[in-house]
Design an enzyme around this catalytic site. Structure first.
Site, PDB file in Angstrom:
ATOM      1  N   ARG A 118     -28.072 -12.768   4.136  1.00 52.16           N
ATOM      2  CA  ARG A 118     -29.435 -12.546   3.663  1.00 52.16           C
ATOM      3  C   ARG A 118     -29.777 -11.052   3.578  1.00 52.16           C
ATOM      4  O   ARG A 118     -30.633 -10.556   4.274  1.00 52.16           O
ATOM      5  CB  ARG A 118     -30.455 -13.277   4.535  1.00 52.16           C
ATOM      6  CG  ARG A 118     -30.266 -14.771   4.568  1.00 52.16           C
ATOM      7  CD  ARG A 118     -31.383 -15.466   5.333  1.00 52.16           C
ATOM      8  NE  ARG A 118     -31.150 -16.901   5.384  1.00 52.16           N
ATOM      9  CZ  ARG A 118     -31.959 -17.784   5.980  1.00 52.16           C
ATOM     10  NH1 ARG A 118     -33.061 -17.360   6.567  1.00 52.16           N
ATOM     11  NH2 ARG A 118     -31.672 -19.067   5.986  1.00 52.16           N
TER      12      ARG A 118
ATOM     13  N   ASP B  60     -16.858  -0.852  -2.007  1.00 53.81           N
ATOM     14  CA  ASP B  60     -15.815  -0.145  -1.251  1.00 53.81           C
ATOM     15  C   ASP B  60     -15.297  -1.116  -0.201  1.00 53.81           C
ATOM     16  O   ASP B  60     -15.951  -1.368   0.809  1.00 53.81           O
ATOM     17  CB  ASP B  60     -16.395   1.106  -0.591  1.00 53.81           C
ATOM     18  CG  ASP B  60     -15.337   1.962   0.085  1.00 53.81           C
ATOM     19  OD1 ASP B  60     -14.196   1.481   0.256  1.00 53.81           O
ATOM     20  OD2 ASP B  60     -15.650   3.105   0.473  1.00 53.81           O
TER      21      ASP B  60
ATOM     22  N   GLU C 118     -16.313  -0.016  -9.384  1.00 59.04           N
ATOM     23  CA  GLU C 118     -17.474  -0.696  -9.949  1.00 59.04           C
ATOM     24  C   GLU C 118     -17.253  -2.201  -9.890  1.00 59.04           C
ATOM     25  O   GLU C 118     -16.178  -2.712 -10.222  1.00 59.04           O
ATOM     26  CB  GLU C 118     -17.729  -0.233 -11.382  1.00 59.04           C
ATOM     27  CG  GLU C 118     -19.082  -0.663 -11.911  1.00 59.04           C
ATOM     28  CD  GLU C 118     -19.521   0.113 -13.139  1.00 59.04           C
ATOM     29  OE1 GLU C 118     -20.668  -0.107 -13.586  1.00 59.04           O
ATOM     30  OE2 GLU C 118     -18.738   0.945 -13.639  1.00 59.04           O
TER      31      GLU C 118
END
Length: 367
Positions: free
Chosen positions: A205, A275, A286
């Site tokens: 969450r 990462d 990306e």
């Protein structure tokens, strides 16, 4: 005791701590919660002690609507019960003397309330709270609420509970080290804006977003699941722009940076980085694949593009430098949070108690 003065006189007296008010909550306010005006046109009240209740206390200050609240004291207010806010109030934590002000030990609740501004304020619940169903900050069924440069920690049920909330912004804030359910934020109804926040060491969450949502320039570190919708969430639109997801020691599956994003969701994802290698260097790639969601060709909310004015890497640099409550240098807890993030994969833990951090004052840190 409280000191009350006319709004214009007091505004001039505290000018170093206030922003020029325009059409929104404060100069620089963004997102759906920026429509809040709080208590900016109401009576200015000063908190003069750190007592849980009584004359001069924060609890007394927030008990009446149309108040603009400032602090003549710094330190922790240790609550003995949940702190319930009134509608139409502004809490100016930046007015407190160094090292700033905050609460510990119980929930701050804006449940069912509207038109609230809170800035530069610490909300650290922890297991001093005996109620496992409470959160660090609860704005369930609230509306027109903005939380800016706040530090949330040790949430038990959720860190931020926004079920049924309408027009909310959480910006420039630290949302770290939830215990209990180990959740970051739960928002339903919306719309909601999460902008330039540090989310650190949560199970899930970050946020759970069952609403139309802007999620822009955030950093999410040491997650098990990050941006989440859940299969029961309904159909919503999400602008997810220029965020950095960074795996840590507790991250078992880095690809859960987008979690339970089903075909009912419409998502514009751009400029996000992941990462995953935990090598103490920021060197992500990306990553804008958001499960089976419908990929939008443009943002669903027209203001999102203008808000995404930092790359993911630049957002990381800016957030570790400036997020959270109070002026620099940061307090003990926020310093520990940021140092954990700056390890870039080599440090971090999902905690079950604030005391497990090893910080002073049973883990709450000393103000």
């Amino acid at each position: 005791m409280f000191q009350t003065v006319s709004f214009l006189t007091a505004l001039m007296a505290v000018a170093p701590f206030t922003a020029v008010l325009a059409q929104n909550a404060f100069s620089g306010a963004v997102g759906f919660g920026a429509v809040a005006t709080g208590g900016n046109a109401g009576t200015i009240v000063y908190v003069t002690n750190l007592n849980d209740n009584g004359t001069g206390s924060l609890r007394d200050a927030v008990s009446t609507s149309n108040r603009n609240i400032y602090f003549n004291v710094s330190g922790y207010i240790e609550l003995v019960s949940a702190l319930s806010l009134s509608s139409d109030i502004t809490i100016n934590g930046q007015s407190a003397p160094d090292p700033g002000v905050g609460i510990m030990g119980r929930e701050v609740s804006a449940s069912g309330k509207s038109n609230i501004i809170i800035r530069n304020f610490r909300m650290r619940q922890g297991n001093l709270d005996p109620d496992s169903k409470k959160s660090a900050f609860n704005m369930g069924k609230g509306s027109n609420i903005i939380l800016d440069h706040c530090s949330f920690g040790y949430g038990v049920y959720d860190t931020i509970d926004a079920v049924g909330a309408v027009n909310i912004t959480v910006s420039n804030s630290i949302i770290a080290f939830p215990i209990g359910q180990q959740f970051g934020a739960h928002v339903e109804t919306g719309p909601a804006t999460f902008y330039r926040n540090l989310w650190v060491s949560a199970h899930n969450r970050q946020p759970l977003s069952k609403s139309n949502t802007q999620f822009i320039n955030n950093v999410i570190y040491n997650y098990q699941a990050a941006y989440t919708v859940a299969n029961t969430g309904g159909s919503f639109s999400h602008d997810i722009l220029n965020n950095y997801f960074i795996a840590g020691p507790s991250t078992t599956k880095a690809s859960n940076e987008y979690y339970q994003m089903d075909a009912g969701q419409s998502v514009y994802a751009s400029g996000n980085y992941l990462d995953s290698n935990k090598d103490s260097t920021l060197n992500g790639v990306e990553e804008n694949s958001v499960g089976s969601s419908v990929a939008l060709s443009a943002v669903w909310e027209s203001t999102s593009t203008g808000l995404a004015n930092l790359t993911a890497a630049d957002a990381y640099a800016a957030l570790v430098a400036t997020d959270g409550a109070g002026a620099l240098p940061r307090d003990e807890v926020d310093t520990f949070v940021v140092t954990t993030v700056q390890s870039l994969g080599t440090s971090g833990k999902i905690y079950t108690s604030q005391s497990s951090t090893g910080l002073t004052n049973d883990g709450y840190g000393t103000l």
